[in-house]
Design a protein around this motif. Structure first.
Motif, short mmCIF file in Angstrom:
data_model
loop_
_atom_site.label_atom_id
_atom_site.label_comp_id
_atom_site.label_asym_id
_atom_site.label_seq_id
_atom_site.Cartn_x
_atom_site.Cartn_y
_atom_site.Cartn_z
N LEU A 194 0.82 -1.22 0.00
CA LEU A 194 0.00 0.00 0.00
C LEU A 194 0.85 1.26 0.00
O LEU A 194 0.42 2.30 -0.46
CB LEU A 194 -0.96 -0.01 1.19
N TRP A 195 2.10 1.18 0.46
CA TRP A 195 2.97 2.35 0.44
C TRP A 195 3.65 2.53 -0.92
O TRP A 195 3.86 3.64 -1.37
CB TRP A 195 4.06 2.24 1.52
N ASP A 196 3.96 1.41 -1.60
CA ASP A 196 4.72 1.49 -2.85
C ASP A 196 3.93 1.13 -4.10
O ASP A 196 4.31 1.53 -5.20
CB ASP A 196 5.95 0.57 -2.74
N LEU A 206 -1.33 -5.20 6.25
CA LEU A 206 -2.50 -5.73 6.96
C LEU A 206 -2.67 -4.98 8.29
O LEU A 206 -3.07 -5.55 9.31
CB LEU A 206 -2.31 -7.23 7.18
N PHE A 207 -2.35 -3.70 8.24
CA PHE A 207 -2.48 -2.83 9.44
C PHE A 207 -2.74 -1.41 8.94
O PHE A 207 -2.86 -1.22 7.72
CB PHE A 207 -1.20 -2.89 10.29
N GLU A 208 -2.88 -0.44 9.79
CA GLU A 208 -3.18 0.96 9.44
C GLU A 208 -4.63 1.16 9.01
O GLU A 208 -5.26 2.10 9.40
CB GLU A 208 -2.27 1.46 8.30
N TYR A 244 6.84 -13.13 13.13
CA TYR A 244 6.21 -13.07 14.45
C TYR A 244 6.68 -11.82 15.20
O TYR A 244 7.69 -11.22 14.83
CB TYR A 244 6.54 -14.33 15.27
N LYS A 245 5.89 -11.44 16.20
CA LYS A 245 6.25 -10.28 17.01
C LYS A 245 5.53 -10.41 18.34
O LYS A 245 4.32 -10.63 18.36
CB LYS A 245 5.85 -8.98 16.30
N PRO A 246 6.22 -10.31 19.48
CA PRO A 246 5.57 -10.60 20.77
C PRO A 246 4.51 -9.59 21.18
O PRO A 246 3.51 -9.96 21.81
CB PRO A 246 6.73 -10.61 21.76
N LEU A 269 15.42 -13.13 7.47
CA LEU A 269 15.60 -12.27 8.64
C LEU A 269 15.34 -10.81 8.31
O LEU A 269 15.63 -10.37 7.19
CB LEU A 269 17.02 -12.39 9.21
N HIS A 270 14.78 -10.09 9.27
CA HIS A 270 14.72 -8.64 9.24
C HIS A 270 15.76 -8.14 10.23
O HIS A 270 15.67 -8.45 11.42
CB HIS A 270 13.33 -8.14 9.67
N PHE A 271 16.76 -7.45 9.73
CA PHE A 271 17.86 -6.99 10.58
C PHE A 271 17.62 -5.56 11.08
O PHE A 271 17.21 -4.68 10.31
CB PHE A 271 19.19 -7.02 9.81
C1 LRH Z 1 6.57 -4.78 12.16
C2 LRH Z 1 7.62 -4.82 11.07
C3 LRH Z 1 7.19 -5.53 9.83
C4 LRH Z 1 6.99 -4.45 8.80
C5 LRH Z 1 7.03 -3.22 9.54
C6 LRH Z 1 7.50 -2.04 8.77
O1 LRH Z 1 7.13 -4.27 13.33
O2 LRH Z 1 8.79 -5.36 11.59
O3 LRH Z 1 8.19 -6.31 9.30
O4 LRH Z 1 5.99 -4.68 7.98
O5 LRH Z 1 7.85 -3.49 10.66
#
Ligand code: LRH
Ligand code: MN
Length: 406
Positions: free
Chosen positions: A79-81, A110-112, A195-197, A255-257
């Motif tokens: 949705l941003w790009d 899937l947010f905002e 995932y995110k706690p 991974l997201h670094f």
């Molecule tokens: C959620 C997150 C997810 C992205 C967003 C920008 O915290 O890590 O990967 O969609 O940041």
């Protein structure tokens, strides 16, 4: 690759060849949203040089790749790009060709959206779950059109107070949604589940840890894997042990670094805990040494640069990733696994410590020189005047405050 004799000093030439080869194959994807004006709920500090359009984001990504040789692709948030979804694919492809940057991982939003107040795939309202699924199906189609790239799913879904949502029903809705989405993946396409706690939900988050993500990915199908965002862990969690488990289960997709002091701070990599980043690279590379044909997980940067200049922060991040990755390449796995087997604790630990404390910057400089890359990329960026130029070009536009996150 035993170039360190435990004394940490560097033997030029022979080992450099191997390290150079590893550096040649090291790639980390930049996030389009890392170039845009982002903030926290307490404010967004606008930068005149911030990227607003997708063209500007590709232009900045090309700058980072010119300076590092390590960022051939850019992750996109739909949705941003690609606000017009599939109708924006041709434009994205053209921008990618023009700037020599591959469109990378596709991240649905899937947010905002107001309708996601009580969730997306986990929302009690079936129509909202369908709306969310339709967005993911379009995102998978976009990813297919852009070259079968990965689709990376993060859900903000959860609740803020005990008893306000039926946790087990939501698990079933997620299983159904992910399984439906998986059926539309093309061969070779991967679906990564992040995932995110906690945050934005502060009582329960539907996909809160690696176990939940692994079970949902397994249930969804063979092309679903787990994505580990380094910032998505409780303070004292052993992130590299989680990676060891996911590698062992052949379920680590990527991974997201980023780095953090407290929670999901999204700070620049290695700015807070570089040894943590080293231990992460080490666990993955030890696995690859033992499983040479194993698929390399996707490396993606996921940060928001609220105070530092966005180009310089992104460049710092890639340079830190290259440097810490190079240190991890120095561990002598033969010796290490022997010492581990013999419970020779000091010797085993010294295999990691001596690699980590080895100054690899001389080797990186010679590698850059050999690859026609600037020896001091940060200085090169400053000398290029690129940031000043884009600040002039974009400054007017950036004065206007933007509504969405990035
Ligand atoms: C959620 C997150 C997810 C992205 C967003 C920008 O915290 O890590 O990967 O969609 O940041
Ligand atoms: Mn992330």
């Amino acid at each position: 690759m035993n170039d360190t004799n435990g004394q940490g000093d560097f033997h030029p030439q022979a080992e450099w060849q191997d390290l150079w080869a590893r550096l040649d194959s090291f790639a980390i994807e930049v996030p389009s949203w890392g170039f845009a004006n982002t903030g926290t709920r307490f404010g967004k500090f606008l930068q005149p040089s911030a990227a607003h359009t997708l063209e500007e984001k590709f232009c900045d990504a090309a700058q980072i790749n010119r300076l590092t040789g390590a960022c051939p692709s850019m992750a996109l948030h739909v949705l941003w790009d690609l606000p017009r979804g599939l109708n924006d694919v041709a434009a994205v492809r053209k921008l990618g060709e023009r700037f020599g940057i591959l469109p990378g991982t596709i991240n649905p939003n899937l947010f905002e959206d107001q309708i996601y107040k009580h969730g997306s795939f986990g929302n009690p309202d079936a129509a909202i779950r369908q709306h969310a699924l339709d967005h993911v199906l379009e995102s998978i189609a976009i990813a297919r059109e852009l070259g079968n790239v990965d689709v990376s799913l993060w859900f903000a879904d959860g609740s803020n107070y005990p008893g306000t949502q039926h946790i087990r029903r939501r698990i079933d809705w997620f299983s159904q949604g992910l399984a439906s989405a998986h059926t539309t993946l093309a061969a070779g396409q991967k679906m990564l589940i992040e995932y995110k706690p906690f945050e934005p939900a502060f009582y329960h988050t539907d996909i809160a840890d690696w176990g939940m993500a692994l079970l949902l990915a397994r249930a969804a199908g063979p092309q679903a894997f787990v994505l580990v965002d380094t910032g998505h862990h409780y303070q004292s969690q052993n992130v590299e042990q989680i990676l060891a488990w996911l590698l062992n289960q052949k379920m680590l997709g990527g991974l997201h670094f980023n780095d953090r002091r407290y929670a999901d701070d999204d700070l620049t990599l290695g700015s807070i805990d570089p040894y943590q980043v080293f231990r992460i690279f080490h666990e993955i590379q030890l696995y690859q040494w033992e499983h040479p044909s194993a698929r390399v997980p996707a490396y993606v940067i996921d940060q928001s640069h609220n105070l530092k200049n966005k180009l310089e922060a992104m460049l710092q991040t890639v340079l830190a990733a290259q440097e810490i990755y190079a240190k991890a390449c120095l561990v002598n796995y033969e010796l290490l696994t022997q010492f581990q087997g013999e419970c020779r604790l000091i010797e085993a630990e010294e295999c990691l410590r001596s690699a980590f404390w080895t100054d690899v910057r001389p080797a990186l400089r010679t590698w850059r020189e050999a690859r026609g890359l600037p020896l001091e990329p940060l200085q090169e960026l400053r000398d290029s005047g690129y940031v000043e130029r884009i600040s002039r070009e974009r400054g007017e536009k950036n004065k206007k405050t933007a509504s969405s996150y990035a």
